[in-house]
Design a protein around this motif. Structure first.
Motif, short mmCIF file in Angstrom:
data_model
loop_
_atom_site.label_atom_id
_atom_site.label_comp_id
_atom_site.label_asym_id
_atom_site.label_seq_id
_atom_site.Cartn_x
_atom_site.Cartn_y
_atom_site.Cartn_z
N SER A 28 0.82 -1.21 0.00
CA SER A 28 0.00 0.00 0.00
C SER A 28 0.85 1.26 0.00
N ARG A 29 2.05 1.16 0.53
CA ARG A 29 2.92 2.35 0.52
C ARG A 29 4.39 1.92 0.48
N PRO A 30 5.25 2.82 0.01
CA PRO A 30 6.67 2.45 -0.07
C PRO A 30 7.28 2.31 1.32
N ILE A 33 13.19 3.03 2.61
CA ILE A 33 14.27 3.09 1.60
C ILE A 33 13.69 3.31 0.20
N GLN A 34 12.52 2.76 -0.04
CA GLN A 34 11.88 2.96 -1.36
C GLN A 34 11.46 4.41 -1.53
N GLU A 35 10.90 4.96 -0.47
CA GLU A 35 10.44 6.35 -0.53
C GLU A 35 11.60 7.32 -0.78
N THR A 53 17.98 -6.11 6.23
CA THR A 53 17.29 -7.16 5.50
C THR A 53 15.80 -7.00 5.75
N GLY A 54 15.02 -7.16 4.71
CA GLY A 54 13.57 -7.04 4.88
C GLY A 54 13.06 -5.63 4.77
N SER A 55 13.97 -4.71 4.36
CA SER A 55 13.59 -3.30 4.28
C SER A 55 12.91 -2.96 2.96
N GLY A 56 12.89 -3.91 2.04
CA GLY A 56 12.32 -3.63 0.72
C GLY A 56 13.35 -3.04 -0.24
N LYS A 57 14.63 -3.35 0.01
CA LYS A 57 15.68 -2.73 -0.81
C LYS A 57 15.69 -3.24 -2.25
N THR A 58 15.28 -4.48 -2.46
CA THR A 58 15.30 -5.01 -3.84
C THR A 58 14.38 -4.17 -4.72
N ALA A 59 13.17 -3.93 -4.23
CA ALA A 59 12.25 -3.10 -5.02
C ALA A 59 12.74 -1.66 -5.10
P1 AMP Z 1 13.90 -7.11 0.61
O1 AMP Z 1 14.41 -6.18 1.66
O2 AMP Z 1 14.05 -6.55 -0.77
O3 AMP Z 1 14.46 -8.49 0.73
O4 AMP Z 1 12.31 -7.22 0.83
C1 AMP Z 1 11.77 -7.83 1.96
C2 AMP Z 1 10.30 -8.10 1.84
O5 AMP Z 1 9.56 -6.90 1.85
C3 AMP Z 1 9.89 -8.83 0.55
O6 AMP Z 1 9.11 -9.94 0.93
C4 AMP Z 1 9.05 -7.84 -0.21
O7 AMP Z 1 8.00 -8.50 -0.89
C5 AMP Z 1 8.50 -6.96 0.89
N1 AMP Z 1 8.23 -5.56 0.47
C6 AMP Z 1 8.99 -4.81 -0.34
N2 AMP Z 1 8.47 -3.58 -0.50
C7 AMP Z 1 7.33 -3.55 0.23
C8 AMP Z 1 6.32 -2.55 0.48
N3 AMP Z 1 6.40 -1.35 -0.06
N4 AMP Z 1 5.27 -2.88 1.27
C9 AMP Z 1 5.20 -4.11 1.83
N5 AMP Z 1 6.10 -5.11 1.65
C10 AMP Z 1 7.17 -4.83 0.85
#
Ligand code: AMP
Length: 185
Positions: A28-30, A33-35, A53-59
């Motif tokens: 629903s929102r960034p 780190i994405q923002e 880890t888990g911060s959504g850095k890949t996206a």
């Molecule tokens: P990462 O840090 O890239 O390994 O991502 C960790 C997890 O966060 C993955 O399971 C993604 O699917 C999830 N994720 C990434 N971006 C978001 C977001 N904006 N909102 C909720 N979950 C997210």
């Protein structure tokens, strides 16, 4: 506490196909780190980011990478298919995870942006076959990438525009330093 100033995905100027993929993922929102990173990357800035880890850095790197590639294809002069994005990761497992995430985000534009993981196939012949198609984005470990560059099955010199060094600290601690140097300089 909600940050009312936070920039939602819908206000980042993203291609509707990317927004749809983000919606499908239920985001629903960034994340923080994405923002912070996506708007800067879309401006073409070089970024060095540190996040857990888990911060959504890949996206955080995949969304601008896909957006820039899509924009270029839609608006730029018709150019030869080439590898324009390279994602370096320290392990095969991380290559698999990164490719999977990038591919999920590219669900609705898979015909326009192709992503290949050269660390997925075991034998080098299968990897070469994948690279012959000149995928837009290649994901792999430095040793695999270097080996393909040396075999001339991968050419980056004239086409590479977007480089991601994911888990840079791990990449260096895994002793890839020399390979990275040969790759990048
Ligand atoms: P990462 O840090 O890239 O390994 O991502 C960790 C997890 O966060 C993955 O399971 C993604 O699917 C999830 N994720 C990434 N971006 C978001 C977001 N904006 N909102 C909720 N979950 C997210």
């Amino acid at each position: 506490m909600e940050d009312s100033e936070a920039l939602g995905f819908e206000h980042m100027g993203l291609d509707p196909r990317l927004l749809q993929a983000v919606t499908d993922l239920g985001w629903s929102r960034p994340t923080l780190i994405q923002e912070k990173a996506i708007p800067l990357a879309l401006e073409g800035k070089d970024l060095l980011a540190r996040a857990r880890t888990g911060s959504g850095k890949t996206a955080a790197y995949a969304i601008p990478m896909l957006q820039l590639l899509l924009h270029r294809k839609a608006t730029g002069p018709v150019v030869e298919q080439a590898v324009r994005g390279l994602v370096l990761v320290p392990t095969k497992e991380l290559a698999r995870q990164a490719q999977s995430m990038i591919q999920q985000l590219a669900t609705y534009c898979a015909r326009d942006v192709r992503v290949a993981n050269v660390s997925a196939a075991e034998d080098s012949a299968s990897q070469r076959a994948v690279l012959m198609e000149k995928p837009d984005v290649v994901v792999g470990t430095p040793s695999r990438i270097l080996s393909h560059l040396q075999q001339d099955s991968l050419k980056l010199r004239d086409s590479l525009e977007l480089l991601v060094v994911d888990e840079a600290d791990l990449l260096f601690s895994f002793g890839f330093e020399e390979e990275l140097k040969s790759l990048l300089w």
